[in-house]
Write an enzyme that holds these catalytic residues in place. Structure first.
Site, PDB file in Angstrom:
ATOM      1  N   GLU A  53       0.823  -1.223   0.000  1.00 13.43           N
ATOM      2  CA  GLU A  53       0.000   0.000   0.000  1.00 13.43           C
ATOM      3  C   GLU A  53       0.847   1.259   0.000  1.00 13.43           C
ATOM      4  OE1 GLU A  53      -2.968  -0.151  -1.306  1.00 13.43           O
ATOM      5  OE2 GLU A  53      -3.473  -1.621   0.220  1.00 13.43           O
ATOM      6  N   ASP A 195      -3.770   0.618  -9.964  1.00  8.73           N
ATOM      7  CA  ASP A 195      -5.196   0.356 -10.205  1.00  8.73           C
ATOM      8  C   ASP A 195      -5.489   0.154 -11.688  1.00  8.73           C
ATOM      9  OD1 ASP A 195      -5.068   1.075  -7.597  1.00  8.73           O
ATOM     10  OD2 ASP A 195      -6.079   3.002  -7.845  1.00  8.73           O
ATOM     11  N   ASN A 238     -13.376  10.884  -0.453  1.00  7.35           N
ATOM     12  CA  ASN A 238     -13.057  11.100  -1.865  1.00  7.35           C
ATOM     13  C   ASN A 238     -11.657  11.692  -1.941  1.00  7.35           C
ATOM     14  OD1 ASN A 238     -13.697  13.383  -4.459  1.00  7.35           O
ATOM     15  ND2 ASN A 238     -13.449  11.204  -4.741  1.00  7.35           N
TER      16      ASN A 238
HETATM   17  P1  ADP Z   1     -12.065   4.834  -4.972  1.00  9.07           P
HETATM   18  O1  ADP Z   1     -11.240   4.408  -3.804  1.00  9.07           O
HETATM   19  O2  ADP Z   1     -13.328   4.059  -5.048  1.00  9.07           O
HETATM   20  O3  ADP Z   1     -11.315   4.860  -6.254  1.00  9.07           O
HETATM   21  P2  ADP Z   1     -12.080   7.718  -5.137  1.00  9.07           P
HETATM   22  O4  ADP Z   1     -12.326   8.654  -4.021  1.00  9.07           O
HETATM   23  O5  ADP Z   1     -10.738   7.729  -5.757  1.00  9.07           O
HETATM   24  O6  ADP Z   1     -12.502   6.304  -4.605  1.00  9.07           O
HETATM   25  O7  ADP Z   1     -13.120   8.006  -6.349  1.00  9.07           O
HETATM   26  C1  ADP Z   1     -14.486   7.780  -6.236  1.00  9.07           C
HETATM   27  C2  ADP Z   1     -15.230   8.653  -7.227  1.00  9.07           C
HETATM   28  O8  ADP Z   1     -15.377   7.960  -8.496  1.00  9.07           O
HETATM   29  C3  ADP Z   1     -16.655   8.942  -6.784  1.00  9.07           C
HETATM   30  O9  ADP Z   1     -16.705  10.040  -5.906  1.00  9.07           O
HETATM   31  C4  ADP Z   1     -17.352   9.224  -8.128  1.00  9.07           C
HETATM   32  O10 ADP Z   1     -17.101  10.533  -8.552  1.00  9.07           O
HETATM   33  C5  ADP Z   1     -16.640   8.260  -9.083  1.00  9.07           C
HETATM   34  N1  ADP Z   1     -17.431   7.014  -9.197  1.00  9.07           N
HETATM   35  C6  ADP Z   1     -17.265   5.863  -8.519  1.00  9.07           C
HETATM   36  N2  ADP Z   1     -18.207   4.945  -8.870  1.00  9.07           N
HETATM   37  C7  ADP Z   1     -19.003   5.523  -9.782  1.00  9.07           C
HETATM   38  C8  ADP Z   1     -20.159   5.113 -10.526  1.00  9.07           C
HETATM   39  N3  ADP Z   1     -20.708   3.903 -10.369  1.00  9.07           N
HETATM   40  N4  ADP Z   1     -20.696   5.983 -11.379  1.00  9.07           N
HETATM   41  C9  ADP Z   1     -20.160   7.219 -11.530  1.00  9.07           C
HETATM   42  N5  ADP Z   1     -19.085   7.669 -10.864  1.00  9.07           N
HETATM   43  C10 ADP Z   1     -18.503   6.848  -9.996  1.00  9.07           C
HETATM   44  P1  NG1 Z   2      -7.418   3.958  -4.452  1.00  5.23           P
HETATM   45  O1  NG1 Z   2      -7.634   3.014  -3.359  1.00  5.23           O
HETATM   46  O2  NG1 Z   2      -8.071   3.540  -5.728  1.00  5.23           O
HETATM   47  O3  NG1 Z   2      -7.718   5.335  -4.061  1.00  5.23           O
HETATM   48  C1  NG1 Z   2      -4.841   4.857  -4.540  1.00  5.23           C
HETATM   49  C2  NG1 Z   2      -3.971   5.073  -5.779  1.00  5.23           C
HETATM   50  C3  NG1 Z   2      -3.049   3.880  -6.046  1.00  5.23           C
HETATM   51  C4  NG1 Z   2      -2.260   3.523  -4.792  1.00  5.23           C
HETATM   52  C5  NG1 Z   2      -3.226   3.358  -3.594  1.00  5.23           C
HETATM   53  C6  NG1 Z   2      -2.522   3.113  -2.288  1.00  5.23           C
HETATM   54  C7  NG1 Z   2      -5.026   6.409  -7.548  1.00  5.23           C
HETATM   55  C8  NG1 Z   2      -5.849   6.374  -8.762  1.00  5.23           C
HETATM   56  N1  NG1 Z   2      -4.815   5.239  -6.949  1.00  5.23           N
HETATM   57  O4  NG1 Z   2      -5.799   3.857  -4.796  1.00  5.23           O
HETATM   58  O5  NG1 Z   2      -2.189   4.161  -7.114  1.00  5.23           O
HETATM   59  O6  NG1 Z   2      -1.280   4.473  -4.522  1.00  5.23           O
HETATM   60  O7  NG1 Z   2      -4.046   4.519  -3.422  1.00  5.23           O
HETATM   61  O8  NG1 Z   2      -1.761   1.962  -2.357  1.00  5.23           O
HETATM   62  O9  NG1 Z   2      -4.570   7.462  -7.134  1.00  5.23           O
END
Ligand code: ADP
Ligand code: NG1
Length: 466
Positions: A53, A195, A238
């Site tokens: 992580e 990812d 977020n």
């Molecule tokens: P994650 O850890 O799930 O990647 P992030 O905080 O990086 O979380 O991003 C999540 C964002 O992605 C949400 O706030 C939304 O804007 C977008 N998202 C996630 N799932 C959906 C979906 N099913 N439809 C539209 N947007 C989505």
């Molecule tokens: P998630 O859990 O999808 O927010 C993020 C980073 C990864 C990695 C992990 C921690 C993005 C798109 N993804 O993942 O690259 O650094 O945190 O291991 O920023």
């Protein structure tokens, strides 16, 4: 590893019953919205990171697997010069229309469709598309959002894939992973490439050791006698809307430079911890020693860092900081470095343990590494939260051999390794002792979305609609 072939088209008919029903529903909703059926459906899965992580952006290998949950986009090309995008979950994600010439990604107020635009822009720029086709799009996702299972990257990857396919570009999966890792940064977060890589390069049945520079993967066979269980603590964050993530990226970059300076390495020649370790030709134990002797526990002030590095404040911003961290005044260097180097070492040990023949030792070793990873994330990297600490502890007390947060953290999911014969009692205990007491936070969620066993799923693909 050979470069995987370009995307193979799959037929809607070949999907399982559940997916087929869902795709039919998406096609129907698409027709109602836009007047005709879509031409294709692109699909990109979320992922669970088993270990490794916050180290991908430091250059180190990670060990995720794709999950069954995904984001899909039903698409039809148009000649309107516009992108019209809507979501099957219209209550939570509002429609949006924009001219292709005027795509804006607003970092200060990230909206769901901005993630789609990241993938769109990534392909347009990479392929130098002068006149990309217009698209009508309907999105549907099953990856829990803001939960560390990479819903955002699945959305970016599906957008990249849809844009490439609509514009007749066949791009290798490796290149797609690379393009999408870079273009997700348009939203502001400075992630590594884990990812997007697993979303494109996953193969059903295997986890992957993913390494960077150059991007490559190695198959990892998971133990037969245990299952990996995901549990969502139901605290959401977020990433793009906060600076927690980029603050850690900054601390790692600064720490790389400080350790470089202390060990006679030109600070401009190293960007990541991995660069530094390679330059120093140091083992993990050796570099952890350098961290212990070279860095202090107390947070470093900005002026102290400038003095150590012998650079100006502008240079610090240029080398290490981002839009949302440029004014940060203090940085924890020792704790972050200890986490990254020890976590990178644990990933390699995890991979070695997966190759062990002795089943019981193997599963125990994997469990211990996962728990050690969580402790390091929580104490040294401070990317856990009270609820995740409690949930991972409960998972261990309920029969898991190990349990850790997965993904960025500060909320979201835990992943636990559970002996198959204990799975049922594990699920019952975690349900009654955590989820049955959640009250408000369970609103809008079903049990099978917040607590489920998972197996390595397949990577992104395109389905032609006929
Ligand atoms: P994650 O850890 O799930 O990647 P992030 O905080 O990086 O979380 O991003 C999540 C964002 O992605 C949400 O706030 C939304 O804007 C977008 N998202 C996630 N799932 C959906 C979906 N099913 N439809 C539209 N947007 C989505
Ligand atoms: P998630 O859990 O999808 O927010 C993020 C980073 C990864 C990695 C992990 C921690 C993005 C798109 N993804 O993942 O690259 O650094 O945190 O291991 O920023």
């Amino acid at each position: 590893m050979a470069t995987p072939p370009i995307f193979q088209l799959e037929k809607l008919m070949d999907t399982d019953e559940k997916q087929h029903k869902r795709f039919s529903q998406m096609c129907e909703a698409f027709k109602q919205k836009y007047g005709s059926r879509p031409e294709f459906i692109a699909r990109a899965p979320g992922r669970v990171n088993l270990i490794g992580e916050h180290i991908d952006y430091c250059g180190y290998s990670v060990l995720p697997m794709a999950i069954e949950q995904d984001i899909c986009a039903a698409v039809k090309k148009t000649n309107t010069g516009e992108i019209r995008i809507c979501n099957l979950d219209a209550k939570n994600y509002k429609d949006f229309t924009t001219s292709i010439k005027n795509i804006i990604i607003d970092k200060s107020n990230p909206q769901w469709f901005h993630y789609f635009f990241c993938g769109f822009k990534g392909i347009v720029e990479n392929e130098s598309l002068q006149e990309p086709v217009g698209m009508d799009i309907l999105v549907h996702g099953t990856v829990p959002k803001n939960a560390g299972l990479s819903s955002s990257s699945a959305l970016v990857c599906v957008a990249g894939l849809a844009t490439a396919f609509a514009n007749g570009k066949s791009i290798s999966k490796l290149n797609m992973a690379d393009i999408c890792a870079k273009c997700e940064r348009y939203i502001g977060t400075q992630g590594g490439g884990m990812d997007q890589s697993i979303s494109f390069l996953a193969e059903k049945g295997a986890a992957k050791l993913i390494s960077f520079n150059p991007l490559r993967t190695e198959e990892v066979s998971l133990p037969d006698g245990s299952v990996f269980v995901i549990s969502n603590c139901c605290v959401e964050l977020n990433k793009a809307a906060t600076s927690h993530f980029n603050q850690r990226v900054a601390e790692c970059k600064i720490s790389t430079k400080v350790l470089a300076k202390q060990n006679g390495v030109d600070i401009t020649s190293v960007k990541t911890f991995k660069d530094l370790q390679t330059k120093l030709e140091a083992s993990f134990d050796k570099i952890l020693d350098l961290v212990k002797t070279g860095l202090h526990d107390e947070p470093y002030s900005r002026s102290e860092i400038l003095e150590i590095l012998g650079i100006s404040d502008e240079q610090l911003v240029e080398y290490c900081l981002s839009e949302n961290t440029k004014d940060v005044q203090t940085f924890k260097l020792r704790q972050r470095s200890e986490h990254v180097f020890s976590e990178a070492q644990r990933v390699l040990k995890f991979k070695e343990a997966c190759d062990l023949k002795d089943m019981q030792n193997k599963d125990e070793a994997l469990g211990n590494l996962m728990t050690a990873s969580h402790v390091s994330c929580s104490k040294s990297y401070e990317c856990s939260c009270l609820e995740l600490d409690q949930l991972t502890q409960l998972c261990r007390d309920s029969g898991a051999l190990g349990s850790r947060l997965t993904g960025a953290g500060w909320g979201g999911c835990a992943v636990s390794i559970v002996p198959s014969e204990k799975l049922e009692s594990f699920l019952t205990k975690v349900k009654t002792q955590y989820f049955d007491n959640l009250g408000q936070r369970m609103t809008g969620r079903t049990m099978d979305e917040v607590l489920f066993a998972t197996k390595p799923g397949s990577g992104a693909s395109v389905y032609v609609v006929n």
